[in-house]
Write a protein that holds these residues in place. Structure first.
Motif, mmCIF file in Angstrom:
data_model
loop_
_atom_site.group_PDB
_atom_site.id
_atom_site.type_symbol
_atom_site.label_atom_id
_atom_site.label_comp_id
_atom_site.label_asym_id
_atom_site.label_seq_id
_atom_site.Cartn_x
_atom_site.Cartn_y
_atom_site.Cartn_z
ATOM 1 N N LYS A 1 40.663 32.824 56.756
ATOM 2 C CA LYS A 1 40.623 33.689 57.938
ATOM 3 C C LYS A 1 41.458 33.158 59.112
ATOM 4 C CE LYS A 1 36.173 36.119 57.602
ATOM 5 N NZ LYS A 1 35.045 36.579 58.454
ATOM 6 N N LEU A 2 41.588 31.837 59.192
ATOM 7 C CA LEU A 2 42.218 31.229 60.373
ATOM 8 C C LEU A 2 43.599 31.800 60.724
ATOM 9 C CD1 LEU A 2 41.926 29.150 62.672
ATOM 10 C CD2 LEU A 2 42.766 27.387 61.093
ATOM 11 N N LEU B 1 36.803 30.228 55.788
ATOM 12 C CA LEU B 1 37.282 30.078 57.164
ATOM 13 C C LEU B 1 38.772 29.757 57.189
ATOM 14 C CD1 LEU B 1 34.160 28.131 58.442
ATOM 15 C CD2 LEU B 1 34.881 30.405 59.242
ATOM 16 N N LEU C 1 43.363 34.823 62.929
ATOM 17 C CA LEU C 1 42.531 34.772 64.138
ATOM 18 C C LEU C 1 43.264 35.258 65.386
ATOM 19 C CD1 LEU C 1 39.702 33.928 65.159
ATOM 20 C CD2 LEU C 1 40.719 31.739 65.800
ATOM 21 N N LEU D 1 35.731 33.486 64.834
ATOM 22 C CA LEU D 1 36.052 32.974 63.500
ATOM 23 C C LEU D 1 34.706 32.783 62.805
ATOM 24 C CD1 LEU D 1 38.138 31.958 61.453
ATOM 25 C CD2 LEU D 1 37.936 29.681 62.470
#
Ligand SMILES: *Cc1c(COP(=O)(O)O)cnc(C)c1O
Length: 379
Positions: free
Chosen positions: A246-247, A243, A250, A192
């Motif tokens: 993006k999480l 972030l 993941l 990440l």
């Protein structure tokens, strides 16, 4: 066909609209330091990891340093760290005014074990920083039992293991949620990764969480009132927004890494002289790195470089033999498994967007170098 070691552009392209919108939202708000974006990302991380508290900070190195400060150790106390890891693990111990004591690692996983930790315990040992190297967790139950027995604090350096899990008593527990404090990095090459530096701390202890939140803003809750000497180590709102976008992706990326690792395992099995990485049972390995071993490592590296195939040596010098730690008095031969790993490891491209054809090319080149026939279906 050149194969990059890592291609962050491919990931950006795949979710560009979400990332651009997240960044625009922060720019519109003009709130760049902590604030709602960071709080939201912290809550998302806490939920994803199953941690009681998740606290953003500036980078993974600071996370380790803040964790050690929050534990209130005494100047000069001994802290056990692996000899085979990224420098930051031991550098943070040193910078906290503590003495790093290096433990050897398991040759299959490159992680410390309860046995390698026990071998270097002393009556001055106060803490262990366990690293979950390359995306696989160290075998935690025996390490936690040892720490409990000896009254040692446990910090988990999970910089390479966001999302890695281990089955303990029937429950899949996330890296960073088993010790006193977990530390993470969002350096762009981690699973990440942000658009710059970032880090995170996790803890299940309310008091530690309170100290960590203060330590990242100069040791006070109220502006200009300082209970402890902390530092400036905040997560930027822009990084938090990126972030957070993006999480949700993941787990899909981790699956792609695991699929790539499985394909390498198959293609490299039986290639003479090559040892593929060991994934232990009851571990969800997220393959931040896919790291093979070969006694002809340096030659193989030259061959791959010549073919335009990305590769990297993590890590060429074990930490007990780093020049800066000479005052600690270690010698070559002290930690033989780490020293041998430093001579033999080579990490291969394993990023989620790596194509099947690219992977086949990497594997074929390695097989050919070691005098093995290309696997069936290979180039
Ligand atoms: C990346 C990494 C760190 C440090 O993270 P930064 O965010 O680069 O400071 C610490 N420990 C390990 C094992 C790492 O891989």
């Amino acid at each position: 066909m050149p194969v990059p070691f890592l291609d962050l552009t491919a990931q950006y392209r795949s979710i560009r609209a979400e990332l651009d919108a997240a960044m625009a939202r922060v720019v519109e708000s003009q709130r760049f330091i902590l604030g709602p974006e960071v709080e939201r990302f912290e809550a998302e991380c806490a939920a994803y990891l199953g941690a009681r508290h998740a606290i953003g900070c500036a980078n993974g190195t600071d996370a380790i340093l803040l964790a050690l400060k929050a534990l209130r150790l005494q100047l000069g106390d001994e802290v056990i760290v692996p000899a085979f890891t990224f420098f930051a693990t031991a550098g943070a111990v040193w910078n906290a005014g503590l003495r790093p004591i290096f433990a050897d690692v398991d040759p299959r996983t490159f992680n410390v074990t309860a046995e390698t930790v026990r071998a270097v315990l002393s009556d001055r040992t106060r803490a262990i920083v366990v690293v979950h190297l390359f995306g696989q967790m160290a075998d935690m139950p025996p390490i936690l039992a040892l720490a409990r027995d000896r009254g040692l604090a446990v910090v988990e350096d999970a910089a390479q293991a966001f999302g890695a899990r281990q089955e303990i008593d029937g429950e899949w527990r996330a890296a960073g949620t088993l010790g006193d404090v977990g530390t993470f990095s969002f350096f762009p090459t981690k699973n990440l990764g942000g658009f710059g530096d970032g880090g995170l701390l996790t803890t299940g202890d309310d008091e530690l969480a309170d100290r960590l939140r203060k330590l990242r803003v100069h040791g006070g809750r109220q502006m200009y009132h300082h209970e402890m000497v902390g530092t400036n180590s905040r997560l930027d709102a822009l990084q938090a927004a990126v972030l957070s976008a993006k999480l949700p992706h993941l787990d899909g990326w981790a699956e792609a890494r695991r699929r790539n690792a499985g394909a390498y395992d198959e293609r490299l099995a039986g290639v003479p002289g090559v040892t593929t990485p060991t994934a232990l049972p009851r571990n969800h390995h997220v393959y931040n790195q896919y790291t093979i071993r070969t006694e002809r490592r340096d030659e193989l590296k030259r061959r791959l470089d010549d073919c335009g195939i990305g590769n990297a040596i993590y890590y060429p010098v074990p930490l007990h033999l780093q020049e800066c730690f000479a005052p600690l008095g270690y010698r070559a031969g002290d930690l033989p498994v780490s020293e041998r790993a430093a001579r033999e490891v080579l990490s291969l491209p394993v990023y989620p967007e790596l194509s099947g054809a690219q992977l086949d090319e990497v594997a074929s080149e390695i097989a050919a170098f070691h005098g093995a026939p290309a696997f069936a279906g290979g180039a």
